[in-house]
Design a protein around this motif. Structure first.
Motif, PDB file in Angstrom:
ATOM      1  N   SER A  98      28.291 -29.130  11.694  1.00 32.66           N
ATOM      2  CA  SER A  98      28.745 -30.517  11.704  1.00 32.66           C
ATOM      3  C   SER A  98      29.235 -30.880  13.101  1.00 32.66           C
ATOM      4  CB  SER A  98      29.898 -30.708  10.701  1.00 32.66           C
ATOM      5  OG  SER A  98      31.053 -30.004  11.129  1.00 32.66           O
ATOM      6  N   ARG A  99      29.455 -32.166  13.311  1.00 38.08           N
ATOM      7  CA  ARG A  99      30.016 -32.649  14.575  1.00 38.08           C
ATOM      8  C   ARG A  99      31.394 -32.019  14.823  1.00 38.08           C
ATOM      9  NH1 ARG A  99      32.843 -34.088  18.020  1.00 38.08           N
ATOM     10  NH2 ARG A  99      32.984 -36.054  19.174  1.00 38.08           N
ATOM     11  N   LYS A 100      32.164 -31.840  13.779  1.00 34.24           N
ATOM     12  CA  LYS A 100      33.499 -31.259  13.897  1.00 34.24           C
ATOM     13  C   LYS A 100      33.433 -29.827  14.417  1.00 34.24           C
ATOM     14  CE  LYS A 100      37.683 -30.334  11.166  1.00 34.24           C
ATOM     15  NZ  LYS A 100      38.286 -30.390   9.804  1.00 34.24           N
ATOM     16  N   ASP A 101      32.412 -29.098  13.992  1.00 37.86           N
ATOM     17  CA  ASP A 101      32.270 -27.714  14.438  1.00 37.86           C
ATOM     18  C   ASP A 101      32.164 -27.626  15.957  1.00 37.86           C
ATOM     19  OD1 ASP A 101      32.359 -26.795  11.863  1.00 37.86           O
ATOM     20  OD2 ASP A 101      30.210 -26.373  11.706  1.00 37.86           O
ATOM     21  N   MET A 102      31.500 -28.594  16.566  1.00 40.34           N
ATOM     22  CA  MET A 102      31.312 -28.545  18.014  1.00 40.34           C
ATOM     23  C   MET A 102      32.658 -28.572  18.734  1.00 40.34           C
ATOM     24  SD  MET A 102      28.071 -31.151  18.352  1.00 40.34           S
ATOM     25  CE  MET A 102      26.808 -31.185  17.081  1.00 40.34           C
ATOM     26  N   ASP A 103      33.541 -29.467  18.305  1.00 39.22           N
ATOM     27  CA  ASP A 103      34.874 -29.514  18.900  1.00 39.22           C
ATOM     28  C   ASP A 103      35.638 -28.223  18.654  1.00 39.22           C
ATOM     29  OD1 ASP A 103      35.362 -32.140  20.168  1.00 39.22           O
ATOM     30  OD2 ASP A 103      34.848 -32.917  18.195  1.00 39.22           O
ATOM     31  N   GLN A 104      35.481 -27.665  17.475  1.00 38.77           N
ATOM     32  CA  GLN A 104      36.208 -26.428  17.169  1.00 38.77           C
ATOM     33  C   GLN A 104      35.723 -25.273  18.024  1.00 38.77           C
ATOM     34  OE1 GLN A 104      35.692 -26.121  12.902  1.00 38.77           O
ATOM     35  NE2 GLN A 104      37.536 -27.308  12.470  1.00 38.77           N
ATOM     36  N   PHE A 105      34.405 -25.166  18.222  1.00 37.66           N
ATOM     37  CA  PHE A 105      33.882 -24.122  19.097  1.00 37.66           C
ATOM     38  C   PHE A 105      34.439 -24.275  20.511  1.00 37.66           C
ATOM     39  CE2 PHE A 105      30.246 -23.451  16.058  1.00 37.66           C
ATOM     40  CZ  PHE A 105      30.455 -22.091  15.877  1.00 37.66           C
ATOM     41  N   LEU A 106      34.396 -25.491  21.044  1.00 35.64           N
ATOM     42  CA  LEU A 106      34.890 -25.718  22.398  1.00 35.64           C
ATOM     43  C   LEU A 106      36.367 -25.365  22.514  1.00 35.64           C
ATOM     44  CD1 LEU A 106      34.737 -26.696  25.293  1.00 35.64           C
ATOM     45  CD2 LEU A 106      34.849 -29.061  24.443  1.00 35.64           C
ATOM     46  N   ASP A 107      37.162 -25.770  21.550  1.00 32.07           N
ATOM     47  CA  ASP A 107      38.594 -25.482  21.610  1.00 32.07           C
ATOM     48  C   ASP A 107      38.859 -23.976  21.569  1.00 32.07           C
ATOM     49  OD1 ASP A 107      39.187 -28.172  21.775  1.00 32.07           O
ATOM     50  OD2 ASP A 107      39.575 -28.405  19.622  1.00 32.07           O
ATOM     51  N   VAL A 108      38.098 -23.266  20.753  1.00 31.37           N
ATOM     52  CA  VAL A 108      38.240 -21.807  20.703  1.00 31.37           C
ATOM     53  C   VAL A 108      37.842 -21.190  22.046  1.00 31.37           C
ATOM     54  CG1 VAL A 108      37.271 -19.700  19.686  1.00 31.37           C
ATOM     55  CG2 VAL A 108      37.986 -21.585  18.201  1.00 31.37           C
ATOM     56  N   GLN A 109      36.774 -21.707  22.640  1.00 33.04           N
ATOM     57  CA  GLN A 109      36.321 -21.172  23.920  1.00 33.04           C
ATOM     58  C   GLN A 109      37.350 -21.406  25.021  1.00 33.04           C
ATOM     59  OE1 GLN A 109      32.443 -23.264  23.408  1.00 33.04           O
ATOM     60  NE2 GLN A 109      31.538 -21.343  24.146  1.00 33.04           N
ATOM     61  N   LEU A 110      37.973 -22.568  25.028  1.00 35.17           N
ATOM     62  CA  LEU A 110      39.019 -22.840  26.016  1.00 35.17           C
ATOM     63  C   LEU A 110      40.157 -21.836  25.878  1.00 35.17           C
ATOM     64  CD1 LEU A 110      39.097 -26.745  25.756  1.00 35.17           C
ATOM     65  CD2 LEU A 110      38.387 -25.434  27.767  1.00 35.17           C
ATOM     66  N   GLU A 111      40.501 -21.525  24.636  1.00 32.34           N
ATOM     67  CA  GLU A 111      41.575 -20.564  24.404  1.00 32.34           C
ATOM     68  C   GLU A 111      41.154 -19.164  24.849  1.00 32.34           C
ATOM     69  OE1 GLU A 111      44.377 -18.876  20.728  1.00 32.34           O
ATOM     70  OE2 GLU A 111      42.980 -20.542  20.385  1.00 32.34           O
ATOM     71  N   LYS A 112      39.940 -18.763  24.481  1.00 35.07           N
ATOM     72  CA  LYS A 112      39.453 -17.436  24.869  1.00 35.07           C
ATOM     73  C   LYS A 112      39.412 -17.285  26.390  1.00 35.07           C
ATOM     74  CE  LYS A 112      36.415 -16.211  20.968  1.00 35.07           C
ATOM     75  NZ  LYS A 112      35.000 -15.934  20.611  1.00 35.07           N
ATOM     76  N   LEU A 113      38.990 -18.335  27.062  1.00 34.01           N
ATOM     77  CA  LEU A 113      38.832 -18.281  28.509  1.00 34.01           C
ATOM     78  C   LEU A 113      40.124 -18.582  29.261  1.00 34.01           C
ATOM     79  CD1 LEU A 113      35.342 -19.978  28.570  1.00 34.01           C
ATOM     80  CD2 LEU A 113      35.834 -17.726  29.546  1.00 34.01           C
ATOM     81  N   ASN A 114      41.170 -18.864  28.508  1.00 33.74           N
ATOM     82  CA  ASN A 114      42.483 -19.096  29.096  1.00 33.74           C
ATOM     83  C   ASN A 114      42.437 -20.208  30.146  1.00 33.74           C
ATOM     84  OD1 ASN A 114      45.259 -18.674  29.437  1.00 33.74           O
ATOM     85  ND2 ASN A 114      44.943 -17.186  31.087  1.00 33.74           N
ATOM     86  N   THR A 115      41.840 -21.326  29.766  1.00 30.45           N
ATOM     87  CA  THR A 115      41.691 -22.450  30.692  1.00 30.45           C
ATOM     88  C   THR A 115      41.802 -23.755  29.920  1.00 30.45           C
ATOM     89  OG1 THR A 115      40.290 -23.358  32.465  1.00 30.45           O
ATOM     90  CG2 THR A 115      39.169 -22.594  30.476  1.00 30.45           C
ATOM     91  N   ASP A 116      42.061 -24.847  30.636  1.00 29.93           N
ATOM     92  CA  ASP A 116      42.138 -26.147  29.969  1.00 29.93           C
ATOM     93  C   ASP A 116      40.878 -26.976  30.146  1.00 29.93           C
ATOM     94  OD1 ASP A 116      42.328 -26.852  32.637  1.00 29.93           O
ATOM     95  OD2 ASP A 116      44.226 -27.939  32.455  1.00 29.93           O
ATOM     96  N   HIS A 117      39.891 -26.432  30.880  1.00 27.70           N
ATOM     97  CA  HIS A 117      38.635 -27.169  31.041  1.00 27.70           C
ATOM     98  C   HIS A 117      37.505 -26.209  31.402  1.00 27.70           C
ATOM     99  CE1 HIS A 117      39.805 -26.725  35.269  1.00 27.70           C
ATOM    100  NE2 HIS A 117      38.542 -26.947  35.580  1.00 27.70           N
ATOM    101  N   ILE A 118      36.303 -26.596  31.039  1.00 32.88           N
ATOM    102  CA  ILE A 118      35.085 -25.873  31.419  1.00 32.88           C
ATOM    103  C   ILE A 118      34.372 -26.720  32.464  1.00 32.88           C
ATOM    104  CG2 ILE A 118      32.945 -24.815  30.643  1.00 32.88           C
ATOM    105  CD1 ILE A 118      35.471 -23.606  29.374  1.00 32.88           C
ATOM    106  N   ASP A 119      34.114 -26.153  33.629  1.00 35.50           N
ATOM    107  CA  ASP A 119      33.494 -26.927  34.702  1.00 35.50           C
ATOM    108  C   ASP A 119      32.041 -27.283  34.386  1.00 35.50           C
ATOM    109  OD1 ASP A 119      35.688 -26.713  36.831  1.00 35.50           O
ATOM    110  OD2 ASP A 119      35.346 -24.609  36.312  1.00 35.50           O
ATOM    111  N   TYR A 120      31.302 -26.330  33.831  1.00 38.11           N
ATOM    112  CA  TYR A 120      29.889 -26.545  33.506  1.00 38.11           C
ATOM    113  C   TYR A 120      29.643 -26.057  32.081  1.00 38.11           C
ATOM    114  CZ  TYR A 120      28.961 -27.820  38.318  1.00 38.11           C
ATOM    115  OH  TYR A 120      28.969 -28.485  39.526  1.00 38.11           O
ATOM    116  N   TYR A 121      29.502 -27.013  31.160  1.00 40.23           N
ATOM    117  CA  TYR A 121      29.363 -26.680  29.739  1.00 40.23           C
ATOM    118  C   TYR A 121      27.942 -26.991  29.294  1.00 40.23           C
ATOM    119  CZ  TYR A 121      30.912 -25.993  24.898  1.00 40.23           C
ATOM    120  OH  TYR A 121      31.088 -25.516  23.617  1.00 40.23           O
ATOM    121  N   LEU A 122      27.313 -25.997  28.665  1.00 42.12           N
ATOM    122  CA  LEU A 122      25.912 -26.128  28.276  1.00 42.12           C
ATOM    123  C   LEU A 122      25.743 -26.087  26.766  1.00 42.12           C
ATOM    124  CD1 LEU A 122      26.100 -23.717  30.773  1.00 42.12           C
ATOM    125  CD2 LEU A 122      23.719 -24.406  30.894  1.00 42.12           C
TER     126      LEU A 122
END
Length: 399
Positions: A91-115
């Motif tokens: 779902s569309r909601k899943d996309m936001d959840q994946f990104l939020d998890v990735q930000l936490e895993k990467l210990n950052t508040d933004h992804i410079d280049y997201y694919l």
């Protein structure tokens, strides 16, 4: 280190990027974190400023590893890239959840280049209906991602329509001298560049197949060059010879490979190869076409196999048989590496395949995997397989 500009935003990016899909690992398969951290930081200290990972790499451990490796000020020195696992989104909601998890895993508040990861035509169409464009727009607007792109493993005609479907900043394509007409290819690369997209290249060595091992007949061609270079340097220089290419990702996991790549990245200007050198590469490409049996790059998107077949390793050793010309050596290494001699767990032989087809839709190279595994069984197994496994255990001192 040489740098090229990302067309739409002017970022000065190192022409060599650090790919975190093939990090050094321990015997149990986990990332060798101490060694890998030193490698990543060494590359950054020597000018690399683009680091690429993805949600599934190293059994979902690449992102959290990188979050730790980029501590102590290293995060601020690089442009960080990771990817949305769109095939996992429901779902569309899943996309936001994946990104939020990735930000936490990467210990950052933004992804410079997201694919958007590993697109083919059908997957893109599915994501469009789920609202991927809205997701990317909102993630850019709220600052969680800075630049939006996609990685691609599909057919050329789908590549062009995906390029035209969204206001992308960049794309990631598989490109090397064996893939000029495969997937996006040269035509797709030039098309994307004409639309203002930055071009990041993966698999410049085709998963190592262009460097390890080097067939005798291929080496003989390289040896005719007046300027002596390693096969890896030739392959990298060939990609960097294209001015459309901004960054080339290398899955560096050995210290000497990092040093070699850094040296080449300090010298590889666009349009620097002569016509005679380009013809030499074309001759090598033709020879590889004669030798290779499977176009597998070892990306592991087909894994895990539900029956426990190590598909990429089966194909790696199958290709090695023809690239090295050493059939007995390939059969021995097949027994050792797939027979639980050099690893833990159960054997991973091609003969465990039950033709379920689970791997077919996952393969970016569109290989007829079950059919090719039958060839692996025919040529690398046989009635003496158990004997070869026993010999390998003795040779490697395993009981």
């Amino acid at each position: 280190m040489m740098y090229r500009k990302m067309p739409k935003n002017g970022d000065e990016l190192s022409i060599l990027g650090f790919g975190c899909m093939r990090l050094p690992v321990k015997e149990n398969g986990s990332i060798d974190e101490e060694r890998a951290t030193k490698q990543v930081r060494y590359a950054i200290d020597h000018g690399v400023n683009y680091v690429d990972t993805a949600y599934p790499y190293h059994n979902e451990q690449s992102e959290p590893f990188l979050g730790r490796a980029l501590a102590d000020g290293y995060r601020e020195k690089v442009k960080l890239a990771t990817k949305l696992p769109g095939w996992m989104a429901k779902s569309r909601k899943d996309m936001d959840q994946f990104l939020d998890v990735q930000l936490e895993k990467l210990n950052t508040d933004h992804i410079d280049y997201y694919l958007v990861h590993a697109l083919v035509g059908d997957l893109w169409d599915k994501l469009v209906t789920m609202g991927v464009a809205d997701f990317l727009d909102n993630a850019k607007a709220d600052g969680r991602i800075v630049n939006a792109g996609f990685s691609f493993h599909g057919a050329g005609e789908d590549f062009k329509r995906i390029v035209d479907a969204y206001d992308w900043d960049f794309c990631l394509i598989q490109y090397n001298y064996l893939d000029e007409k495969n997937q996006a290819g040269t035509e797709g690369m030039e098309y994307a560049a004409s639309k203002g997209l930055g071009i990041v290249v993966m698999e410049p060595l085709r998963g190592g197949n262009l460097t390890n091992p080097v067939p005798v007949s291929v080496k003989a061609i390289w040896d005719t060059a007046p300027t002596k270079r390693t096969p890896a340097e030739w392959a990298l220089r060939w990609v960097w010879n294209h001015p459309e290419v901004t960054v080339v990702l290398s899955g560096m996991n050995k210290e000497d490979h990092i040093d070699e790549n850094l040296k080449v990245a300090d010298e590889a200007f666009p349009h620097s190869l002569t016509e005679a050198e380009l013809e030499l590469v074309r001759n090598v490409e033709r020879k590889y076409r004669e030798l290779m049996k499977v176009g597998c790059t070892g990306c592991r998107y087909c894994m895990p196999c539900p029956e426990g077949v190590n598909i990429p390793l089966c194909f790696e050793i199958y290709n090695d048989k023809y690239l090295s010309g050493n059939a007995d050596g390939a059969r021995f290494m097949y027994a050792a590496r797939l027979g639980s001699v050099l690893s833990v767990g159960e054997p991973e032989f091609a003969s465990k395949c039950v033709q379920c087809g689970d791997c077919l839709d996952k393969c970016p190279q569109h290989i007829e995997i079950p059919t090719m595994l039958e060839s692996v069984v025919e040529e690398l197994e046989g009635p003496d397989l158990e004997q070869r496994v026993a010999m390998a255990k003795v040779a490697f001192k395993r009981t």
